[in-house]
Design a protein around this motif. Structure first.
Motif, PDB file in Angstrom:
ATOM      1  N   GLU A 279       0.784  -1.075  -0.089  1.00 39.77           N
ATOM      2  CA  GLU A 279      -0.298   0.112   0.162  1.00 39.77           C
ATOM      3  C   GLU A 279       0.995   1.399  -0.069  1.00 39.77           C
ATOM      4  N   GLU A 280       0.580   2.099  -1.026  1.00 41.98           N
ATOM      5  CA  GLU A 280       1.566   3.125  -1.049  1.00 41.98           C
ATOM      6  C   GLU A 280       1.324   4.558   0.159  1.00 41.98           C
ATOM      7  N   ASP A 281       0.406   4.243   0.711  1.00 45.83           N
ATOM      8  CA  ASP A 281       0.305   5.260   1.866  1.00 45.83           C
ATOM      9  C   ASP A 281       0.536   4.661   3.117  1.00 45.83           C
ATOM     10  N   LEU A 282       0.819   3.506   3.256  1.00 47.17           N
ATOM     11  CA  LEU A 282       1.360   2.801   4.373  1.00 47.17           C
ATOM     12  C   LEU A 282       2.825   2.355   4.359  1.00 47.17           C
ATOM     13  N   GLU A 283       3.543   2.547   5.480  1.00 44.69           N
ATOM     14  CA  GLU A 283       4.760   2.286   5.986  1.00 44.69           C
ATOM     15  C   GLU A 283       5.126   1.292   7.035  1.00 44.69           C
ATOM     16  N   VAL A 284       5.654   0.051   6.912  1.00 46.97           N
ATOM     17  CA  VAL A 284       5.678  -0.825   8.007  1.00 46.97           C
ATOM     18  C   VAL A 284       7.032  -0.251   8.632  1.00 46.97           C
ATOM     19  N   ALA A 285       6.901   0.144   9.732  1.00 44.85           N
ATOM     20  CA  ALA A 285       8.055   0.821  10.216  1.00 44.85           C
ATOM     21  C   ALA A 285       8.812  -0.085  11.088  1.00 44.85           C
ATOM     22  N   GLY A 286       8.231  -1.158  11.679  1.00 39.77           N
ATOM     23  CA  GLY A 286       8.935  -2.433  12.185  1.00 39.77           C
ATOM     24  C   GLY A 286       7.969  -3.403  12.565  1.00 39.77           C
ATOM     25  N   GLN A 287       8.362  -4.466  12.960  1.00 40.05           N
ATOM     26  CA  GLN A 287       7.536  -5.820  13.135  1.00 40.05           C
ATOM     27  C   GLN A 287       8.258  -6.626  14.415  1.00 40.05           C
ATOM     28  N   VAL A 288       7.411  -7.125  15.040  1.00 41.38           N
ATOM     29  CA  VAL A 288       7.985  -7.941  16.382  1.00 41.38           C
ATOM     30  C   VAL A 288       7.204  -9.029  16.881  1.00 41.38           C
ATOM     31  N   ALA A 289       7.930  -9.821  17.497  1.00 43.02           N
ATOM     32  CA  ALA A 289       7.043 -11.176  17.876  1.00 43.02           C
ATOM     33  C   ALA A 289       6.772 -11.214  19.258  1.00 43.02           C
ATOM     34  N   ASP A 290       6.762 -10.361  20.377  1.00 40.89           N
ATOM     35  CA  ASP A 290       6.279 -10.455  21.480  1.00 40.89           C
ATOM     36  C   ASP A 290       5.893  -9.015  22.131  1.00 40.89           C
ATOM     37  N   GLY A 291       5.092  -8.915  22.934  1.00 46.65           N
ATOM     38  CA  GLY A 291       4.585  -7.633  23.670  1.00 46.65           C
ATOM     39  C   GLY A 291       5.657  -6.685  24.397  1.00 46.65           C
ATOM     40  N   ALA A 292       6.494  -7.348  24.966  1.00 50.66           N
ATOM     41  CA  ALA A 292       7.614  -6.586  25.696  1.00 50.66           C
ATOM     42  C   ALA A 292       8.544  -5.778  24.702  1.00 50.66           C
ATOM     43  N   GLU A 293       8.896  -6.412  23.497  1.00 51.90           N
ATOM     44  CA  GLU A 293       9.431  -5.889  22.524  1.00 51.90           C
ATOM     45  C   GLU A 293       8.793  -4.675  21.773  1.00 51.90           C
ATOM     46  N   ALA A 294       7.425  -5.100  21.616  1.00 48.92           N
ATOM     47  CA  ALA A 294       6.352  -4.109  20.903  1.00 48.92           C
ATOM     48  C   ALA A 294       6.559  -2.836  21.737  1.00 48.92           C
ATOM     49  N   VAL A 295       6.329  -2.820  23.030  1.00 48.44           N
ATOM     50  CA  VAL A 295       6.519  -1.679  23.818  1.00 48.44           C
ATOM     51  C   VAL A 295       7.696  -0.944  23.845  1.00 48.44           C
ATOM     52  N   ARG A 296       8.841  -1.428  23.917  1.00 49.31           N
ATOM     53  CA  ARG A 296      10.061  -1.006  23.480  1.00 49.31           C
ATOM     54  C   ARG A 296      10.230  -0.189  22.226  1.00 49.31           C
ATOM     55  N   LEU A 297       9.843  -1.049  21.104  1.00 48.95           N
ATOM     56  CA  LEU A 297       9.938  -0.578  19.816  1.00 48.95           C
ATOM     57  C   LEU A 297       9.142   0.827  19.435  1.00 48.95           C
ATOM     58  N   ALA A 298       7.748   0.553  20.126  1.00 49.86           N
ATOM     59  CA  ALA A 298       6.796   1.463  19.874  1.00 49.86           C
ATOM     60  C   ALA A 298       7.364   2.910  20.315  1.00 49.86           C
ATOM     61  N   GLY A 299       8.213   2.930  21.538  1.00 54.19           N
ATOM     62  CA  GLY A 299       8.447   4.017  22.115  1.00 54.19           C
ATOM     63  C   GLY A 299       9.764   4.555  21.215  1.00 54.19           C
ATOM     64  N   GLU A 300      10.447   3.654  20.584  1.00 60.67           N
ATOM     65  CA  GLU A 300      11.479   3.941  19.896  1.00 60.67           C
ATOM     66  C   GLU A 300      11.191   4.750  18.418  1.00 60.67           C
ATOM     67  N   LEU A 301      10.269   3.821  17.871  1.00 59.82           N
ATOM     68  CA  LEU A 301       9.930   4.092  16.545  1.00 59.82           C
ATOM     69  C   LEU A 301       8.728   5.063  16.403  1.00 59.82           C
ATOM     70  N   ALA A 302       7.992   5.558  17.611  1.00 57.90           N
ATOM     71  CA  ALA A 302       6.810   6.318  17.537  1.00 57.90           C
ATOM     72  C   ALA A 302       5.794   6.191  16.121  1.00 57.90           C
ATOM     73  N   PRO A 303       5.419   4.783  15.831  1.00 57.70           N
ATOM     74  CA  PRO A 303       4.522   4.732  14.909  1.00 57.70           C
ATOM     75  C   PRO A 303       3.133   5.245  15.030  1.00 57.70           C
ATOM     76  N   ASP A 304       2.539   5.633  13.854  1.00 53.73           N
ATOM     77  CA  ASP A 304       1.098   6.042  14.078  1.00 53.73           C
ATOM     78  C   ASP A 304       0.069   5.125  14.434  1.00 53.73           C
ATOM     79  N   VAL A 305       0.328   3.780  14.042  1.00 50.00           N
ATOM     80  CA  VAL A 305      -0.557   2.673  14.337  1.00 50.00           C
ATOM     81  C   VAL A 305       0.153   1.376  14.782  1.00 50.00           C
ATOM     82  N   VAL A 306      -0.082   0.797  15.874  1.00 50.98           N
ATOM     83  CA  VAL A 306       0.316  -0.378  16.102  1.00 50.98           C
ATOM     84  C   VAL A 306      -0.788  -1.481  16.159  1.00 50.98           C
ATOM     85  N   LEU A 307      -0.387  -2.382  15.112  1.00 49.40           N
ATOM     86  CA  LEU A 307      -1.292  -3.485  14.744  1.00 49.40           C
ATOM     87  C   LEU A 307      -0.844  -5.020  15.574  1.00 49.40           C
TER      88      LEU A 307
END
Length: 90
Positions: free
Chosen positions: A53-81
């Motif tokens: 999708e040209e209007d979406l950018e996958v900024a990151g992907q992870v496999a567990d909740g703790a890493e998601a919290v860490r990476l969300a703080g680092e990357l500041a994504p618009d959306v966490v799926l």
């Protein structure tokens, strides 16, 4: 007799998904996503689908909740799926 699904009229308050999804953002920025799922095949499929999708950018992907919290703080994504059930931390 009213055939369900045969009408071409939309339900009140609904929009044609093709029109909603294809509208460009006013600021031309892409929506940045963080994809979180513990199943590699599911995560890979979601990333592959959304990356095209040209209007979406996958900024990151992870496999567990703790890493998601860490990476969300680092990357500041618009959306966490995120999967609802995750090992360790939901």
């Amino acid at each position: 007799m009213n055939d369900v699904g045969s009408s071409s009229a939309s339900a009140p308050g609904s929009a044609d998904p093709a029109q909603v999804c294809s509208a460009p953002r006013a600021d031309d920025r892409r929506v940045r996503l963080l994809v979180v799922d513990d199943h590699p095949v599911v995560r890979s499929g979601i990333v592959g689908m959304l990356s095209s999708e040209e209007d979406l950018e996958v900024a990151g992907q992870v496999a567990d909740g703790a890493e998601a919290v860490r990476l969300a703080g680092e990357l500041a994504p618009d959306v966490v799926l995120m999967d609802l059930r995750m090992p360790g931390m939901d």
